[in-house]
Structures are given as structure tokens and as C-alpha cells.
Scaffold this motif. Structure first.
Motif, short mmCIF file in Angstrom:
data_model
loop_
_atom_site.label_atom_id
_atom_site.label_comp_id
_atom_site.label_asym_id
_atom_site.label_seq_id
_atom_site.Cartn_x
_atom_site.Cartn_y
_atom_site.Cartn_z
N GLN A 121 0.84 -1.18 0.12
CA GLN A 121 0.00 0.20 -0.10
C GLN A 121 0.99 1.14 -0.06
O GLN A 121 0.50 2.19 -0.55
CB GLN A 121 -1.03 0.04 0.96
CG GLN A 121 -1.97 -1.06 1.15
CD GLN A 121 -3.06 -1.07 2.40
OE1 GLN A 121 -3.51 0.04 2.53
NE2 GLN A 121 -3.21 -2.41 2.79
N ILE A 122 1.96 1.34 0.81
CA ILE A 122 2.73 2.29 0.79
C ILE A 122 3.73 2.55 -0.34
O ILE A 122 3.98 3.59 -0.98
CB ILE A 122 3.74 2.61 1.83
CG1 ILE A 122 2.80 2.47 3.11
CG2 ILE A 122 4.76 3.37 1.90
CD1 ILE A 122 3.91 2.35 4.44
N HIS A 138 9.19 -0.59 -3.39
CA HIS A 138 9.11 -1.46 -2.22
C HIS A 138 10.30 -1.19 -1.04
O HIS A 138 9.98 -1.16 0.11
CB HIS A 138 9.28 -2.90 -2.42
CG HIS A 138 9.34 -3.78 -1.28
ND1 HIS A 138 8.13 -4.17 -0.62
CD2 HIS A 138 10.46 -4.41 -0.67
CE1 HIS A 138 8.66 -4.97 0.43
NE2 HIS A 138 9.95 -5.23 0.33
N ARG A 139 11.58 -0.61 -1.70
CA ARG A 139 12.64 -0.43 -0.80
C ARG A 139 12.20 0.93 -0.15
O ARG A 139 12.53 1.19 1.27
CB ARG A 139 13.88 -0.20 -1.96
CG ARG A 139 15.15 0.33 -0.92
CD ARG A 139 16.20 0.49 -1.66
NE ARG A 139 16.22 1.69 -2.58
CZ ARG A 139 16.26 2.96 -1.85
NH1 ARG A 139 16.71 2.84 -0.67
NH2 ARG A 139 16.06 4.25 -2.46
N ARG A 140 11.56 1.90 -0.69
CA ARG A 140 11.29 3.09 -0.25
C ARG A 140 10.05 2.81 0.87
O ARG A 140 10.20 3.51 1.84
CB ARG A 140 10.58 4.08 -1.40
CG ARG A 140 11.82 4.40 -2.27
CD ARG A 140 12.74 5.52 -1.72
NE ARG A 140 12.10 7.01 -1.40
CZ ARG A 140 11.87 7.99 -2.23
NH1 ARG A 140 12.54 7.71 -3.41
NH2 ARG A 140 11.37 9.00 -1.99
N ALA A 141 9.23 1.91 0.43
CA ALA A 141 8.18 1.70 1.53
C ALA A 141 8.74 1.15 2.78
O ALA A 141 8.27 1.46 4.01
CB ALA A 141 7.15 0.67 0.89
N VAL A 142 9.88 0.13 2.61
CA VAL A 142 10.49 -0.28 3.86
C VAL A 142 11.16 0.92 4.59
O VAL A 142 11.02 1.08 5.92
CB VAL A 142 11.53 -1.36 3.51
CG1 VAL A 142 12.22 -1.82 4.98
CG2 VAL A 142 10.57 -2.60 2.92
N ALA A 153 11.13 -3.81 9.91
CA ALA A 153 10.53 -3.25 8.85
C ALA A 153 10.23 -4.05 7.78
O ALA A 153 9.34 -4.05 6.87
CB ALA A 153 10.98 -1.73 8.62
N ALA A 154 11.47 -4.61 7.11
CA ALA A 154 11.59 -5.31 6.00
C ALA A 154 10.77 -6.43 5.99
O ALA A 154 9.87 -6.96 4.93
CB ALA A 154 12.97 -5.84 5.56
N ARG A 155 10.62 -7.12 7.15
CA ARG A 155 9.83 -8.35 7.10
C ARG A 155 8.34 -7.98 7.67
O ARG A 155 7.48 -8.43 6.65
CB ARG A 155 10.17 -9.10 8.57
CG ARG A 155 9.31 -10.34 8.78
CD ARG A 155 9.89 -11.26 9.94
NE ARG A 155 10.05 -10.43 11.23
CZ ARG A 155 9.10 -10.32 11.99
NH1 ARG A 155 7.64 -10.68 11.81
NH2 ARG A 155 9.30 -9.62 13.16
#
Length: 332
Positions: A121-122, A138-142, A153-155
Motif C-alpha cells: 500500500q505504501i 518497495h525499498r522506499r516503503a520499507v 520493517a523489511a519483514r
């Protein structure tokens, strides 16, 4: 150059957000009646009032989330750095949401999509607004989840909203709001139903974000204690109208409207232990059957014949407004 800077009326010196003469109806019923307030960059405006006073409806109207057939903005302006959002095409307003102005919703569980992971979602914000690849988004969302203090956060980015506690879901909601570094954040009851420790963590997090990015914060709440801790200015709403505005410290020390005085009088205090708590008698008026005079009159101890006419908001001092015929008696 940001999208906002390219729009007609943009003024870097203007308030981050200025709402003027806003009227909103839901169905055929008027809910918000001529609301005015403004917040400067890096400052916090708290919007106070009982449930049903129009706080959240005003916020949703500012965000462009009230549209026919369920409701409509019938008058007024909502200016973001001088740009009137109400005059913009819907597609332009959609592009400004999240990038320039964002909202933290009251119920994080309802605001999040239950069938999509929080990381997805992020990440969609970065893909939709910045055109990033799936991997980079996805990297930025983490990074965002880490910023709002989600452990591992990554998990946890792969988890779904129901797998988070209420406080953690609220952090995810804040993450959605701050992901693209908006200039204005509207936080609608961000600490409701959270325990005191989590409330403090959420408010501290919002304060850190605000200081780091110079973000203007509109904090909608009915928690007077929260307001005393974080607000620079306060706008008190009653029955769809702003009845008093001013600096937080001054307003708390010397309220100028009977409703504000009653709200402050109802705050539990240690020295009142064992005594009966003060309450505001009666109930807010029915928005479908408005009183033509002062809407607080049936619950007010200062009423006079003048209250048959609705009071206009008067400037009673520099930066202070009160919509009360008897404000001098209230402050005496």
C-alpha cells in the motif's frame, strides 16, 4: 519544481493551508457553516470540539473527499500556499493528495486495505506519484515503515493490517501520510482508542516529522490534554462553526467563549479527586433543525436576548477571535 508551484495563485509566502468561509452539506443537511482557519508551515493547529461538531467533515472537504451525491462543498475556499483547491480539476487534486497535502485517518484499520500488505500500500504511492519501479518502490516503503518505528520493517512490510496492533496500524497510517513529504498533514483523532503510552509515541513521532520537514499539522481532536502539549493555535468548533480561535496558551488561560470555558472546566484534574466531574448540560443541536440564533444558547449560562441572533466572529485581540455576544463577561 513541484506541481503546486506551477498552479495559478501559488504564493510561497502564503499560509500552508487557509480555509475560508467553508460550507459543506451531507445530503440536504448543512453540516459545516462558514469555517475559517489557517496554519503556517512548521506549526500545529488543533481543531477542538465534541463529536458531531464538524471537525472531520471539514477535513474531508479540504482533502476533496466529499463529493456528490453524498455531499458537497457549497461555498468557501481551501487554499494551499495560495492555490484554491476547490477550483482545480479532480485529477489535479488527486495528484496533490499525498504529495502536497495528506491525511491520517481516525480509524487506521478501516483506512487500510485489508487484502493488501502494508508495504504494498505504501509502495503504490511511490509508483503512482513518482513512477518508481516495483523494486525501488518497495525499498522506499520499507524505509517509511522504519521511519515510523515499525520493528523489523523489511519483514513486516509483507504483513497485512489485521496482523498489527492498533498503535502499529496508526503508525502505518502516518507512514502513508508522510511517505511523499507533504507540506500539510491533517491528522484526524490520531490517538483515539490508544493507550496513553502509545498516544505519547504517536504524538512524538508526528512532532519529529514536523520539525524535520517543516510540515504544517492540523490536529483534529477532542482531547484537551493533547492540545495543551502540542498545539501552537487552537480553533474550537461547535455545531459546524468555529466559535473561538487563538494561541493555545492564551486560549487555555483565558477562554473567550462559553463553550471553550465549559470544555476546559470538564478536564479531570488531580486536585478534583473524589469530587463530581463538571459536565456540559444538554446536547449539541440537531443539524437538520438549526437554531437561527446562537447554537450554544440552550447549554449556555451567559445567554441574553441578544443571543436570538447568531453572533459573528469578532476579533477581540491580536490573533484572537470569538463568536459570542457576551465574550467580555466570559473573559472577566
Amino acid at each position: 519544481m513541484t506541481l503546486l508551484a506551477t498552479l495559478p495563485g501559488h504564493d510561497p509566502a502564503a499560509p500552508a493551508l487557509a480555509v475560508s468561509g467553508l460550507h459543506v452539506r451531507l445530503g440536504r443537511t448543512g453540516i459545516v457553516h462558514g469555517v475559517d482557519y489557517a496554519v503556517e508551515p512548521g506549526r500545529t493547529l488543533a481543531v477542538l470540539g465534541e463529536s458531531g461538531s464538524g471537525k472531520s467533515v471539514t477535513a474531508r472537504a479540504v482533502m476533496g473527499l466529499i463529493r456528490p451525491p453524498t455531499g458537497a462543498v457549497t461555498a468557501g475556499s481551501v487554499r494551499l500556499r495560495g492555490v484554491d483547491l476547490l477550483t482545480l480539476p479532480e485529477e489535479t487534486r488527486r495528484r496533490l493528495r499525498a504529495t502536497t497535502i495528506a491525511m491520517v485517518f481516525q480509524d487506521a484499520l478501516s483506512a487500510l486495505n485489508p487484502v493488501l500488505s502494508v508495504g504494498y500500500q505504501i509502495a503504490e504511492l511511490f509508483r503512482a506519484h513518482l513512477g518508481l519501479s516495483r523494486k525501488e518502490a518497495h525499498r522506499r516503503a520499507v524505509e517509511v515503515l522504519d521511519l515510523v518505528r515499525i520493528p523489523a520493517a523489511a519483514r513486516r512490510a509483507r504483513d497485512y493490517p489485521h496482523q498489527f496492533s492498533g498503535g502499529m496500524r496508526q503508525r502505518v497510517g502516518i507512514g502513508l501520510a508522510i511517505a511523499l513529504n507533504p507540506q500539510v498533514i491533517i491528522a484526524d483523532e490520531p490517538t483515539t482508542a490508544l493507550d496513553v503510552t502509545v498516544q505519547a509515541q504517536i504524538l512524538r513521532l508526528l512532532g519529529e516529522i514536523q520539525r524535520e520537514h517543516g510540515t504544517a499539522l492540523v490536529l483534529i481532536t477532542h482531547d484537551m490534554g493533547v492540545v495543551a502539549d502540542v498545539a501552537d493555535r487552537v480553533a474550537v468548533m461547535y455545531a459546524g462553526r468555529v466559535v473561538e480561535q487563538g494561541g493555545a496558551a492564551e486560549l487555555y488561560a483565558r477562554p473567550a467563549h462559553p463553550y471553550t470555558e465549559a470544555l476546559l472546566g470538564a478536564i479531570p484534574r488531580p486536585q478534583l479527586r473524589g469530587q463530581r466531574l463538571a459536565v456540559i448540560p444538554g446536547a449539541p443541536p440537531d443539524p437538520a433543525d438549526p437554531d437561527p440564533g446562537c447554537r450554544f444558547r440552550p447549554r449556555c449560562g451567559y445567554g441574553t436576548d441578544a443571543c436570538d441572533q447568531a453572533p459573528a466572529a469578532l476579533q477581540i485581540a491580536a490573533g484572537r477571535l470569538a463568536a459570542c455576544h457576551e465574550w467580555e463577561r466570559v473573559t472577566a
